[in-house]
Design a protein around this motif. Structure first.
Motif, PDB file in Angstrom:
ATOM      1  N   ASP A 304      -0.487   2.815  -6.173  1.00 50.31           N
ATOM      2  CA  ASP A 304      -0.116   1.440  -5.840  1.00 50.31           C
ATOM      3  C   ASP A 304       1.379   1.371  -5.578  1.00 50.31           C
ATOM      4  N   LEU A 305       1.784   0.464  -4.700  1.00 44.69           N
ATOM      5  CA  LEU A 305       3.186   0.367  -4.297  1.00 44.69           C
ATOM      6  C   LEU A 305       3.842  -0.799  -5.027  1.00 44.69           C
ATOM      7  N   LEU A 306       5.025  -0.537  -5.619  1.00 47.37           N
ATOM      8  CA  LEU A 306       5.754  -1.545  -6.376  1.00 47.37           C
ATOM      9  C   LEU A 306       7.174  -1.703  -5.833  1.00 47.37           C
ATOM     10  N   ILE A 307       7.760  -2.863  -6.114  1.00 50.31           N
ATOM     11  CA  ILE A 307       9.176  -3.099  -5.895  1.00 50.31           C
ATOM     12  C   ILE A 307       9.837  -3.078  -7.269  1.00 50.31           C
ATOM     13  N   TYR A 308      10.813  -2.204  -7.435  1.00 50.88           N
ATOM     14  CA  TYR A 308      11.514  -2.092  -8.710  1.00 50.88           C
ATOM     15  C   TYR A 308      12.866  -2.792  -8.606  1.00 50.88           C
ATOM     16  N   GLY A 309      13.291  -3.405  -9.709  1.00 48.45           N
ATOM     17  CA  GLY A 309      14.541  -4.162  -9.695  1.00 48.45           C
ATOM     18  C   GLY A 309      15.561  -3.682 -10.682  1.00 48.45           C
ATOM     19  N   GLY A 310      15.579  -2.411 -10.987  1.00 48.89           N
ATOM     20  CA  GLY A 310      16.544  -1.880 -11.930  1.00 48.89           C
ATOM     21  C   GLY A 310      15.858  -1.457 -13.208  1.00 48.89           C
ATOM     22  N   GLY A 318       3.802  -6.306  -0.976  1.00 41.67           N
ATOM     23  CA  GLY A 318       2.933  -6.884   0.032  1.00 41.67           C
ATOM     24  C   GLY A 318       1.901  -7.860  -0.487  1.00 41.67           C
ATOM     25  N   ILE A 319       1.875  -8.099  -1.798  1.00 48.04           N
ATOM     26  CA  ILE A 319       0.813  -8.931  -2.373  1.00 48.04           C
ATOM     27  C   ILE A 319       1.380 -10.112  -3.158  1.00 48.04           C
ATOM     28  N   ARG A 345      -2.592   0.538   2.632  1.00 48.80           N
ATOM     29  CA  ARG A 345      -2.132   0.542   1.246  1.00 48.80           C
ATOM     30  C   ARG A 345      -2.283  -0.843   0.607  1.00 48.80           C
ATOM     31  N   VAL A 346      -1.869  -1.871   1.338  1.00 48.18           N
ATOM     32  CA  VAL A 346      -1.962  -3.235   0.813  1.00 48.18           C
ATOM     33  C   VAL A 346      -3.413  -3.628   0.597  1.00 48.18           C
ATOM     34  N   ARG A 347      -4.256  -3.299   1.560  1.00 46.92           N
ATOM     35  CA  ARG A 347      -5.663  -3.709   1.448  1.00 46.92           C
ATOM     36  C   ARG A 347      -6.353  -3.027   0.271  1.00 46.92           C
ATOM     37  N   ARG A 348      -6.129  -1.736   0.094  1.00 49.18           N
ATOM     38  CA  ARG A 348      -6.794  -1.040  -1.013  1.00 49.18           C
ATOM     39  C   ARG A 348      -6.408  -1.662  -2.358  1.00 49.18           C
ATOM     40  N   THR A 349      -5.124  -1.916  -2.519  1.00 45.74           N
ATOM     41  CA  THR A 349      -4.671  -2.476  -3.797  1.00 45.74           C
ATOM     42  C   THR A 349      -5.182  -3.894  -3.999  1.00 45.74           C
ATOM     43  N   SER A 350      -5.074  -4.732  -2.976  1.00 46.04           N
ATOM     44  CA  SER A 350      -5.479  -6.129  -3.133  1.00 46.04           C
ATOM     45  C   SER A 350      -6.974  -6.263  -3.368  1.00 46.04           C
ATOM     46  N   VAL A 351      -7.774  -5.459  -2.685  1.00 47.61           N
ATOM     47  CA  VAL A 351      -9.228  -5.522  -2.870  1.00 47.61           C
ATOM     48  C   VAL A 351      -9.603  -5.037  -4.266  1.00 47.61           C
ATOM     49  N   GLN A 361      -3.032 -10.861   3.359  1.00 45.69           N
ATOM     50  CA  GLN A 361      -3.852 -11.050   4.553  1.00 45.69           C
ATOM     51  C   GLN A 361      -3.088 -10.662   5.805  1.00 45.69           C
ATOM     52  N   ARG A 362      -1.827 -11.018   5.861  1.00 37.38           N
ATOM     53  CA  ARG A 362      -1.036 -10.728   7.054  1.00 37.38           C
ATOM     54  C   ARG A 362      -0.627  -9.260   7.126  1.00 37.38           C
ATOM     55  N   TYR A 363      -0.276  -8.669   5.982  1.00 35.94           N
ATOM     56  CA  TYR A 363       0.067  -7.251   6.003  1.00 35.94           C
ATOM     57  C   TYR A 363      -1.145  -6.398   6.366  1.00 35.94           C
TER      58      TYR A 363
END
Length: 804
Positions: A304-310, A318-319, A345-351, A361-363
């Motif tokens: 799964d893809l994450l945004i890290y902030g420190g 994307g979700i 990637r977005v679809r697999r994680t969101s589903v 939906q847009r990604y």
């Protein structure tokens, strides 16, 4: 997907176009419209007022109620009672004075326990603007007091509803500006540019610490650190449009990201920079869970893809953003993010998480990477227009490749005209492509088309795609239909296919077989259970699994697996399959370098009949299957099928010694038939009887429509006689012996039954045959019948056959 006609009018002049006409034009050229909804509100019934005093009232019931004093900009201050939780000193709100007609009734003067309330504060729902009714509609500080809300929010709009399925390949149409571009091209009208901020002004500022460690799943990531004066209510026009399209409004930071998503189709995000010291895009790895903005704890997988902030993750890429990094009412230090994430990637994680958002939906539609920096520039411009006085404190960082260069597609200059079915001047083609944002140039005999970055590569990649763009905008109705010329000829008869259909009908309708269809490869694990060694086989270069790389040389291994999978649920069944087998020719050690012309594909028919072990004798079961094969031969080969002598030598594991035989037509062996017994029966179907067969259909080559032969029905009665013959040898040998007997009265011989048991010598069986006797021109006399009987008994006695 719903599109506001008023919003489209920001970019294209639509004054002379009704919403119905616009929907029809877009349906014919762009995407199917499912309907047009006219929407009205009473924004003209309320005015902007400012709260100058708030006094809490005691209700005695625990409910919150306040006496609010308002400055309406006209005359003296007015007082009204409100239960809205967001009323506060200095806030500008929507106020409906007495006499205002709202959907819920006419506003008047009310008395609340002795407190006079004049008019009312209005929510979006009470004005018919949206569905939010919990809070009073907040207005920005630059909204002039006393002005009706209709100054910014039109009282009438139309929503065109488009079928989402027709937009799947068009990520640019998941926003209003993409549809505006289509409308401008279709109506041949100017398209007003999308206002964006010039990000190059901030190139001298330091970069915000940002890294992209997952370029495969995040091709482009853009961010900008900004300070704003205050997190204030968003402009009323923005709020009205968001409510109209089902979005709740919060504050300028949240609303502008939602507005941009509906406008450009590009999701963006705003983080509270007080909690984000740096930003990094990476896979989850060992992070097992993450709490999203909705307060839910989400279980993650390593990819799964994450945004890290420190200190840790702040967003599910994307979700949805994280709960701890979202902006609040007092947020003034922000980080703007506009990124591009890989659709799969977005679809697999969101589903998997059951978390489908407007952003995901847009990604999932493969937004182009070029939208990442454009979205950032547009987001900053929206904040500027909203009066937040944004001050960038970093330069705009663009990580990865925005892929903003046009893609080039070339084709012959006459490519479109030759396929259009209509006269299309080159000037018209260029005009259409230019209107859609493409570049088009003809040099010598070649047409070069520049595909803009906002059109996804999955949508436009071939000359045929350019042809479609031109024709849909030109109008398919403008192309005169022409009946194709050319002679008509009967379709050539496909003999092999007809032969397969005949076999299916016979086995399924007459003998109760069910057709199955297996993959053309073998399963090495199942082969090992059968103790089947395929030997040299053709192999797949890219098998679905390592153990499934061999192409089958027989239909029976997979068919026997079907039997094994069904015996647990069904006691009595019959299966058959028609499919290809792949036989290697001169097979070198390196399969990939073999000469494909030396290999053979052969269409075969295989079957298996299964019934409980105690449902009669195996021999009777075998005769039933043999009867089906005999009928198959009569239908497909016009020649009786017979079985050869039993085999003692071991072949494939299902060819149990002494329990299988060849299937022959004339002198040609076309297949084999047999009985499972011993270890292989225990593996496939214990406690069952299994009769199998396999033959080459191509060797049963009778005419598809054989010439019919008719014989008149006999006009005189016939007779029949049964004989039970005691025989110690094989049944096939007995039949071969009886074939030697001939008599002019015998029209047909039929096997009836077999008996083994008491009263017979050891090792023998009694086989009953029926002889049909007939004379062509008279009724048989007793003497004739007795003469036949004497001749037949003499024949069998001479060959050592006795009567039972």
């Amino acid at each position: 997907m719903k599109i506001s006609v008023n919003w489209l009018s920001d970019y294209v002049d639509l004054d002379d176009m009704s919403s119905g006409q616009l929907a029809e034009r877009l349906t014919l050229a762009t995407a199917e419209s499912e309907g047009v909804e006219t929407v009205t509100n009473v924004a003209d019934a309320a005015v902007v007022a400012r709260i100058v005093d708030v006094q809490a009232l005691s209700t005695g019931e625990g409910a919150r109620r306040a006496l609010v004093t308002l400055d309406t900009g006209v005359g003296e201050a007015v007082r009204t009672v409100s239960t809205a939780p967001n009323v506060r000193l200095g806030l500008r709100v929507a106020y409906a004075p007495p006499g205002a007609a709202l959907p819920g009734g006419v506003v008047g003067v009310a008395d609340f326990d002795g407190v006079v309330s004049t008019g009312m504060l209005c929510s979006a729902a009470e004005l018919g603007i949206g569905s939010s009714h919990e809070v009073v509609l907040e207005c920005p500080d630059d909204a002039a007091l006393g002005k009706p809300l209709s100054t910014w929010i039109p009282t009438r709009d139309a929503l065109i509803d488009f079928d989402n399925k027709s937009l799947t390949h068009r990520p640019d149409l998941w926003g209003h500006y993409g549809f505006a571009r289509e409308v401008a091209a279709i109506l041949e009208r100017p398209l007003r540019p999308l206002a964006v901020a010039d990000l190059s002004r901030f190139d001298d500022l330091p970069a915000f610490p940002a890294t992209d460690d997952a370029l495969d799943d995040c091709p482009c990531f853009s961010c900008l650190a900004v300070d704003i004066a205050a997190n204030v209510p968003s402009p009323l026009t923005m709020q009205g449009r968001l409510h109209l399209l089902g979005q709740r409004t919060f504050n300028v930071l949240v609303d502008t990201t939602n507005y941009l998503m509906l406008e450009l189709g590009q999701p963006t995000h705003v983080y509270d920079r007080r909690k984000v010291s740096e930003i990094r895009v990476a896979h989850a790895g060992e992070v097992s869970s993450f709490r999203t903005l909705d307060g839910q704890e989400r279980q993650l997988q390593s990819d799964d893809l994450l945004i890290y902030g420190g200190d840790g993750p702040i967003g599910l890429a994307g979700i949805m953003g994280g709960q701890d990094s979202g902006v609040r009412a007092d947020t003034t230090q922000i980080l703007l993010e506009s990124a591009n994430f890989r659709a799969a990637r977005v679809r697999r994680t969101s589903v998997r998480l059951g978390l489908r958002t407007d952003a995901s939906q847009r990604y999932e539609k493969s937004q182009p990477p070029s939208n990442s920096p454009v979205g950032l520039a547009r987001l900053l411009r929206l904040l500027e227009d909203a009066g937040t006085a944004p001050t960038p404190v970093s330069r705009a960082s663009v990580l990865g490749d925005p892929a903003d260069a046009p893609r080039i597609i070339t084709m012959p200059a006459t490519y479109i005209q030759e396929r259009a079915g209509a006269e299309l001047p080159q000037e018209r083609i260029t005009q259409i492509l230019t209107g859609l944002g493409f570049g088009a140039e003809v040099r010598q005999d070649e047409l070069t088309v520049s595909v803009p970055a906002f059109r996804a590569a999955q949508d436009i990649s071939l000359p045929a795609d350019i042809l479609e763009e031109v024709l849909r905008v030109h109008g398919y109705a403008s192309i005169e239909p022409v009946v194709p010329s050319g002679g008509l000829a009967a379709t050539k008869l496909n003999g092999p296919v007809r032969r397969e259909h005949k076999a299916r009908r016979l086995l399924a309708q007459a003998y109760g077989f069910t057709e199955v269809e297996n993959y053309p490869w073998l399963d090495d694990d199942w082969n090992a259970e059968l103790k089947y060694v395929p030997g040299e086989s053709l192999r797949l270069r890219n098998p679905v699994a390592p153990e499934r790389s061999r192409l089958r040389k027989s239909l029976l291994p997979n068919l026997l697996r079907d039997v094994a999978e069904n015996v647990a649920n069904v006691d009595d069944f019959r299966l058959f399959e028609i499919g290809r087998v792949y036989l290697p020719g001169t097979y070198p050690p390196d399969a990939h370098s073999s000469d494909p012309s030396s290999h053979l594909e052969e269409v075969r028919l295989a079957g298996a009949s299964v019934r409980p072990a105690r449902s009669g004798s195996v021999e009777e079961h075998f005769r039933q299957v043999k009867g089906a094969l005999e009928d198959l031969g009569a239908m497909l080969a016009e020649t009786p099928v017979r079985t050869g002598a039993g085999h003692e030598e071991a072949g494939d594991p299902w060819q149990v010694p002494d329990l299988w035989a060849d299937i022959q037509i004339g002198d040609t062996t076309v297949g084999s038939v047999g009985v499972l017994m011993g270890p292989i029966l225990d593996t496939v179907a214990p406690q069952r009887q299994v009769i199998w067969f396999e033959l080459a259909l191509s060797l049963l080559d009778a005419p598809v429509y054989p010439e019919p032969h008719y014989e008149s029905l006999p006009s005189v009665p016939g007779s029949r006689q049964d004989f039970s013959l005691v025989w110690a040898g094989d049944y096939e040998e007995l039949v071969a012996t009886l074939d030697e007997f001939s008599h002019p009265l015998v029209q047909q011989r039929e096997f009836v039954t077999v008996y083994r048991g008491k009263g017979l010598p050891p090792g023998t069986a009694s086989y009953t045959f029926r002889f049909w006797l007939q004379a062509p021109d008279h009724t048989l006399t007793g003497a004739e019948l007795e003469g036949f009987r004497d001749e037949f008994l003499t024949f069998v006695k001479e060959r050592g056959i006795t009567l039972r």
